[in-house]
Design an enzyme around this catalytic site. Structure first.
Site, PDB file in Angstrom:
ATOM      1  N   SER A 133      41.300  30.135  44.205  1.00  0.00           N
ATOM      2  CA  SER A 133      40.342  31.076  43.623  1.00  0.00           C
ATOM      3  C   SER A 133      39.740  30.507  42.339  1.00  0.00           C
ATOM      4  O   SER A 133      39.067  29.485  42.378  1.00  0.00           O
ATOM      5  CB  SER A 133      41.022  32.429  43.420  1.00  0.00           C
ATOM      6  N   ASP A 229      39.955  40.561  26.458  1.00  0.00           N
ATOM      7  CA  ASP A 229      38.587  40.703  25.954  1.00  0.00           C
ATOM      8  C   ASP A 229      37.678  39.616  26.501  1.00  0.00           C
ATOM      9  O   ASP A 229      36.568  39.883  26.985  1.00  0.00           O
ATOM     10  CB  ASP A 229      38.579  40.672  24.420  1.00  0.00           C
ATOM     11  N   HIS A 288      43.356  36.574  50.952  1.00  0.00           N
ATOM     12  CA  HIS A 288      42.861  35.676  49.910  1.00  0.00           C
ATOM     13  C   HIS A 288      43.987  34.819  49.336  1.00  0.00           C
ATOM     14  O   HIS A 288      43.776  33.664  48.988  1.00  0.00           O
ATOM     15  CB  HIS A 288      42.199  36.515  48.816  1.00  0.00           C
TER      16      HIS A 288
END
EC number: 3.1.1.116
Length: 307
Positions: A133, A229, A288
């Site tokens: 990924s 963040d 996945h």
């Protein structure tokens, strides 16, 4: 027969916001490890890694994890790969993940640069890159930028084609940010509290347990070791892939999950353009997370590719 621990799977549903709990403090995320300004000369960060010993005459195998993951995701697989191939095996925490430093730069260029600093330092050039990924995109970019570093490439259920980020990914981050845990509670209790709060929006226990591997105690307070963040701010960038013109001509395996939709048939032309020697192989009944859904099939495919 090898025994494998089952790993988590990401649900397809969209997560919502979780409710704050009284008499508790928000679980923060570690920011003391920040490296400075974004794109500050793309200087490599000192990544956290684990290197298993093996035959130094063979190219080492380097595992790169996906979003929200860490090097520990490959612990069992790495040990099994050493036993089966005799090679050295390196597992690495990407920047903003695991025990590696935080940075406001979450670009693939930066993650590639980190590896360009680490791999020669460890004497692992050239190597076999195996990326899942997000880690697969980092591996592809490094191979395209520095083919001398990559002896061969394995890309797990991702392509060099950008996609729109699923709303569930941002919701994972929002759910983690909303967790609140009282100070100075035992780690086992903190995990239970966090799990309970996440359970209202993260329905699958497997994904909750995976996210909770990122919960750490710092000075009596609990923090997420992920740089939430930065990851939230740069999700669009993480879901894309940098435009590249020159192909990587080394041996390449794209290993796809038969039940996954991450790599579409329409992506194959771009795969062939950038990786002209690519083999595209599908593992039946795998999602996945091919390496956790079908670990033995994954091992067989990779070791056959290395032969």
């Amino acid at each position: 027969m090898l025994r494998w621990a089952r790993a988590w799977r990401v649900p397809r549903g969209v997560l919502g916001a979780s409710s704050p709990r009284r008499l508790a403090v928000p679980v923060t995320f570690c920011s003391s490890r920040s490296s400075g300004q974004e794109n500050a000369d793309l200087r490599p960060l000192p990544l956290s890694y684990n290197l298993l010993d093996g035959d130094a005459t063979l190219p080492a195998i380097v595992f790169l994890h996906g979003l929200f993951g860490s090097k520990t995701n490959f612990n069992s697989l790495a040990k099994a790969m050493v036993q089966r191939t005799g090679r050295r095996v390196l597992t690495v925490d990407a920047r903003n993940h695991g025990d590696s430093p935080h940075s406001p730069d979450a670009s693939y260029e930066a993650m590639s640069q980190d590896l360009q600093g680490l791999l020669p330092q460890l004497g692992l050039v050239p190597c076999v890159l195996v990326g899942h990924s997000m880690g697969g995109k980092t591996a592809m970019l490094l191979a395209l930028q520095r083919p001398d570093v990559v002896e061969r490439l394995v890309v797990v259920d991702i392509s060099p084609v950008g996609t729109t980020p699923g709303s569930h990914i941002g919701a994972f981050i929002a759910a983690m940010k909303a967790v609140e845990i009282p100070e100075k509670v035992p780690h086992s209790q903190a995990r239970k509290l966090a799990d309970k709060q996440l359970s209202s929006v993260v329905k699958e226990a497997g994904i909750r347990q995976f996210l909770l591997t990122n919960l750490v105690e710092v000075g009596g307070r609990f923090s997420w070791r992920l740089n939430l963040d930065t990851l939230a701010q740069h999700l669009d960038k993480i879901m894309t892939f940098p435009q590249q013109r020159e192909p990587y001509s080394g041996p390449t395996l794209f290993l796809l999950g038969g039940n996954s939709t991450y790599v579409q048939p329409s992506h194959h032309s771009e795969i062939r353009r950038l990786f002209p020697q690519a083999q595209i192989q599908t593992v039946p009944n795998a999602g996945h997370w091919v390496h956790s859904d079908k670990p033995q099939d994954f091992m067989d495919a990779v070791t056959s590719f290395l032969a």
